[in-house]
Scaffold this active site. Structure first.
Site, mmCIF file in Angstrom:
data_model
loop_
_atom_site.group_PDB
_atom_site.id
_atom_site.type_symbol
_atom_site.label_atom_id
_atom_site.label_comp_id
_atom_site.label_asym_id
_atom_site.label_seq_id
_atom_site.Cartn_x
_atom_site.Cartn_y
_atom_site.Cartn_z
ATOM 1 N N LYS A 133 -66.874 -29.443 -18.311
ATOM 2 C CA LYS A 133 -67.849 -30.916 -16.906
ATOM 3 C C LYS A 133 -68.100 -29.298 -16.043
ATOM 4 O O LYS A 133 -66.648 -28.561 -15.402
ATOM 5 C CB LYS A 133 -66.619 -31.048 -17.280
ATOM 6 N N SER A 155 -64.838 -40.078 -15.817
ATOM 7 C CA SER A 155 -65.593 -39.214 -15.419
ATOM 8 C C SER A 155 -67.023 -37.860 -15.900
ATOM 9 O O SER A 155 -66.814 -37.605 -14.855
ATOM 10 C CB SER A 155 -64.282 -38.432 -13.738
ATOM 11 N N GLY A 174 -57.249 -41.186 -17.041
ATOM 12 C CA GLY A 174 -56.848 -42.832 -17.115
ATOM 13 C C GLY A 174 -58.487 -42.824 -17.944
ATOM 14 O O GLY A 174 -58.531 -43.906 -17.389
ATOM 15 N N GLY A 175 -58.589 -42.074 -18.344
ATOM 16 C CA GLY A 175 -59.662 -42.607 -19.381
ATOM 17 C C GLY A 175 -60.867 -41.735 -19.352
ATOM 18 O O GLY A 175 -61.873 -42.144 -19.608
#
Length: 398
Positions: free
Chosen positions: A148, A223, A245-246
């Site tokens: 990422k 993200s 958060g996910g």
């Protein structure tokens, strides 16, 4: 007396004209500064896209040359293998690491053309694959790994999708990238993310929109959406994302793959570039993304090693506990269908109940759980914890 009054009036008018002229001048300066800032931002974007396009072009040339000189290469067969199968065959010498590398590089380039999921090809990966064949060391020996974009790779920007972060290349690899290389893995591409990270979509003004591998009209999630899209599209079999958060779990669900968010502090965060300052209550966590759970396990085994513990002594030196993971002792597991704040979708509830049934059939005890004061937790801990400085640094980045 009349002359005196006239002089005063003239002085007032002159002062008014001077003040008005000064205001106009300052307004013009503001307009020109704004125009220049926009021009500079657009120029940065053009240069960033040019760097990406050049890395993709060079990768395409390298893949073409390799395929021309290795006509017996069976990429389809390689791409069908799971990570466990691939890793085993590489260590046994049944597969050539270069064949694996160029097969996945070729597939990643093809997937990117459809989904816009990559921000760069790591040029040093072509050198790494040449030197790795002589030593079959590490749990991830010869495995291409996607990274990422907010995880630092030496000499590459970690923009987090924000223009102001461009042209500030990292001075060294993040700890996780160093550990992956030590374990024989080959970081080969970097993947897209949303502007400023805090988003369930995957779009930014630098690299554009990443779409879903199963439906080009849908988002890949965020993200870690570039990772989800690339792995879901078959262009990578293992990637590293981040989650607060996910951000691993959402794109994994959207793209039909598996993702794991470890407890914060389990893996090193050195070299992870934050978008806001002061996050001490709600912390981000890196984790693996892959096609299946076995791949996540192999990655965690590789990362939880002495090399990571020595590079980052803030991480508890606790290796992966295979005995606990493979153990058959019944567990007592808490679950919730609704947190009292956010209404889950019907598909989410259905999936949760299916998992509950499978776990109960395996002999585990499932206990319903309702978190207390969910509304207060969301506003006072989550939102204010993520934006601990009142979003000041986030707004400055935007």
């Amino acid at each position: 007396m009349k002359l005196f009054v006239l002089d005063v009036e003239l002085d007032k008018r002159a002062a008014w004209l001077l003040t008005g002229g000064a205001c106009a001048a300052w307004a013009l300066v503001g307009v020109l500064r704004n125009v220049y800032n926009r021009w500079e931002a657009n120029a940065k974007i053009r240069r960033a896209r040019a760097r990406r396009d050049e890395s993709l072009r060079r990768a395409e040339e390298a893949v073409l040359q390799y395929k021309e000189s290795n006509s017996a290469l069976d990429s389809d067969q390689i791409l069908k293998l799971s990570l466990s199968e691939l890793s085993a065959q590489l260590k046994e010498g049944l597969l050539n690491p270069e064949d694996v590398f160029y097969s996945y590089m070729d597939k990643a380039l093809d997937v990117h053309k459809k989904l816009n999921c990559c921000t760069a090809v790591l040029s040093e990966s072509f050198d790494q694959i040449k030197t790795i064949a002589s030593k079959k060391e590490g749990l991830l020996y010869g495995v291409p790994v996607s990274i990422k974009e907010n995880i630092a790779c030496e000499n590459y920007d970690t923009s987090c999708g924000v223009i102001s972060n461009l042209e500030q290349p990292a001075q060294e690899d993040s700890v996780l990238v160093k550990v992956l290389k030590e374990q024989g893995a080959i970081p080969f591409v970097r993947t897209n993310l949303p502007q400023a990270l805090l988003n369930y979509d995957c779009s930014n003004p630098i690299y554009g929109q990443t779409v879903n591998p199963h439906n080009l009209q849908k988002t890949s999630g965020g993200s870690s959406g570039g990772e989800g899209a690339l792995i879901g599209g078959g262009g990578s079999l293992l990637g590293i994302g981040t989650d607060i958060g996910g951000s691993i779990r959402i794109p994994a669900a959207f793209c039909g793959i598996c993702g794991f968010k470890p407890t914060t502090g389990r893996l090193s965060s050195r070299g992870l570039i934050p978008i806001v300052r002061g996050q001490k209550t709600v912390l981000s966590s890196s984790g693996p993304m892959a096609r299946d759970v076995d791949s996540l396990v192999l990655c965690m085994k590789a990362l939880l090693c002495g090399h990571m513990f020595s590079l980052d002594p803030t991480i508890p030196a606790i290796p992966f506990n295979t005995q606990v993971y493979e153990g058959s002792r019944p567990l007592r597991i808490g679950y919730l269908e609704n947190d009292g704040y956010t209404q889950p979708s019907p598909s989410f509830v259905r999936g949760l109940r299916e998992v509950k049934a499978v776990l109960e059939q395996a002999g585990h005890t499932l206990v319903p759980y309702t978190p207390p004061k969910a509304a207060d937790i969301m506003t006072e801990l989550l939102v204010k914890g993520v934006l601990a400085d009142g979003a000041t640094s986030l707004l400055q980045k935007l």
